[in-house]
Scaffold this active site. Structure first.
Site, PDB file in Angstrom:
ATOM      1  N   SER A  93       0.822  -1.208   0.000  1.00  7.11           N
ATOM      2  CA  SER A  93       0.000   0.000   0.000  1.00  7.11           C
ATOM      3  C   SER A  93       0.862   1.267   0.000  1.00  7.11           C
ATOM      4  O   SER A  93       1.653   1.489  -0.915  1.00  7.11           O
ATOM      5  CB  SER A  93      -0.956  -0.044   1.194  1.00  7.11           C
ATOM      6  OG  SER A  93      -1.958   0.934   1.090  1.00  7.11           O
ATOM      7  N   ASP A 193     -10.257  -4.711  -4.054  1.00 10.63           N
ATOM      8  CA  ASP A 193      -9.515  -3.994  -3.022  1.00 10.63           C
ATOM      9  C   ASP A 193     -10.374  -2.803  -2.628  1.00 10.63           C
ATOM     10  O   ASP A 193     -10.694  -1.953  -3.456  1.00 10.63           O
ATOM     11  CB  ASP A 193      -8.168  -3.531  -3.601  1.00 10.63           C
ATOM     12  CG  ASP A 193      -7.280  -2.840  -2.586  1.00 10.63           C
ATOM     13  OD1 ASP A 193      -7.806  -2.224  -1.645  1.00 10.63           O
ATOM     14  OD2 ASP A 193      -6.043  -2.900  -2.754  1.00 10.63           O
ATOM     15  N   HIS A 223      -7.349  -5.879   0.352  1.00 14.32           N
ATOM     16  CA  HIS A 223      -6.201  -4.973   0.330  1.00 14.32           C
ATOM     17  C   HIS A 223      -4.984  -5.499   1.097  1.00 14.32           C
ATOM     18  O   HIS A 223      -3.860  -5.485   0.588  1.00 14.32           O
ATOM     19  CB  HIS A 223      -6.600  -3.603   0.892  1.00 14.32           C
ATOM     20  CG  HIS A 223      -5.500  -2.601   0.839  1.00 14.32           C
ATOM     21  ND1 HIS A 223      -4.963  -2.150  -0.347  1.00 14.32           N
ATOM     22  CD2 HIS A 223      -4.810  -1.965   1.838  1.00 14.32           C
ATOM     23  CE1 HIS A 223      -4.003  -1.272  -0.095  1.00 14.32           C
ATOM     24  NE2 HIS A 223      -3.884  -1.144   1.216  1.00 14.32           N
TER      25      HIS A 223
END
Length: 248
Positions: A93, A193, A223
């Site tokens: 991320s 996600d 995610h």
């Protein structure tokens, strides 16, 4: 400030192959610890920093900006450079954004492993951040987006808006300079996600200058895929990639 149990930084000194592992926004090292430990089991030298403002309280995070986070990543990278002949960087991320910036600033990065990296969120609500951050300190949490039942991410229960606005500034800079990335890339991302839109991965694939790019879809994860159903595959693919780029 007391660090939450499980959110501590971690390191391992091994061979001349180095691996830097970076967690995401409002999350902690807990989300990527399996990757760091698996790389250590391979005998590689590993650094897994705790980003400033993370692993304590969301209010603490709201007092930091993206340059604070990147500085911590650069310190870890410098340590690996001193000890190792080659360094591969891994990010989840926001961690993916930060290690991508490393690859933009340091041409000697041997390779990037990116798991659901963030570059260009399209959420229209982000446009209100310059004003909203002065009116509301935080919004609902973004952590814990995991498909696998019974698995919990150690992350904040609120999303601090001042630091989120700073993250947006980071994403704009990194996405602008994606053509500067030339290192080999392993991109693993989830079609479903709920935090980072697929557009970020599409943008990466369209704009980097790297000629060695591998894309893997994580069909059974959300995610935080490093803790989800595809976790073992992420470990296996990461190990295979590090082996390949560190011996080529």
């Amino acid at each position: 400030m007391q660090i939450l149990p499980g959110a501590e930084p971690w390191s391992f000194d091994g061979s001349s192959v180095g691996v830097l592992v970076c967690h995401g926004f409002t999350g902690t090292t807990q989300s990527v610890r399996p990757v760091a430990q698996r790389c250590a089991e391979e005998g590689w030298t590993v650094r897994m920093p705790r980003l400033p403002g993370h692993g304590t309280t969301w209010q603490d995070l709201n007092r930091t900006v993206w340059t604070d986070w990147y500085a911590e990543v650069e310190v870890a990278y410098a340590e690996l450079q001193e000890r190792c002949s080659q360094v591969v960087v891994v990010g989840l991320s926001l961690g993916g954004s930060l290690v991508t910036l490393l690859a933009q600033e340091h041409s000697d990065v041997a390779g990037l492993v990116l798991v659901n990296p963030a570059y260009a969120p399209k959420d229209p609500r982000l446009k209100a951040l310059p004003l909203a951050k002065h009116l509301v300190p935080s919004l609902a949490a973004i952590g814990g987006d995991i498909r696998k039942p019974g698995v919990t991410e150690l992350a904040y229960d609120r999303t601090p808006l001042k630091s989120l606005h700073s993250a947006v500034r980071l994403w704009r800079r990194v996405s602008r300079d994606l053509p500067r990335v030339t290192a080999p890339i392993l991109l693993m991302h989830s079609p479903e996600d709920h935090v980072v839109e697929p557009y970020s991965s599409e943008l990466l694939l369209a704009r980097v200058s790297s000629t060695d790019v591998t894309e893997i879809l994580l069909e059974d994860s959300f995610h935080v895929a490093t803790l989800d159903h595809d976790a073992e595959r992420i470990l296996e693919e990461t190990v295979a990639f590090v082996r390949r780029v560190s011996t080529s």
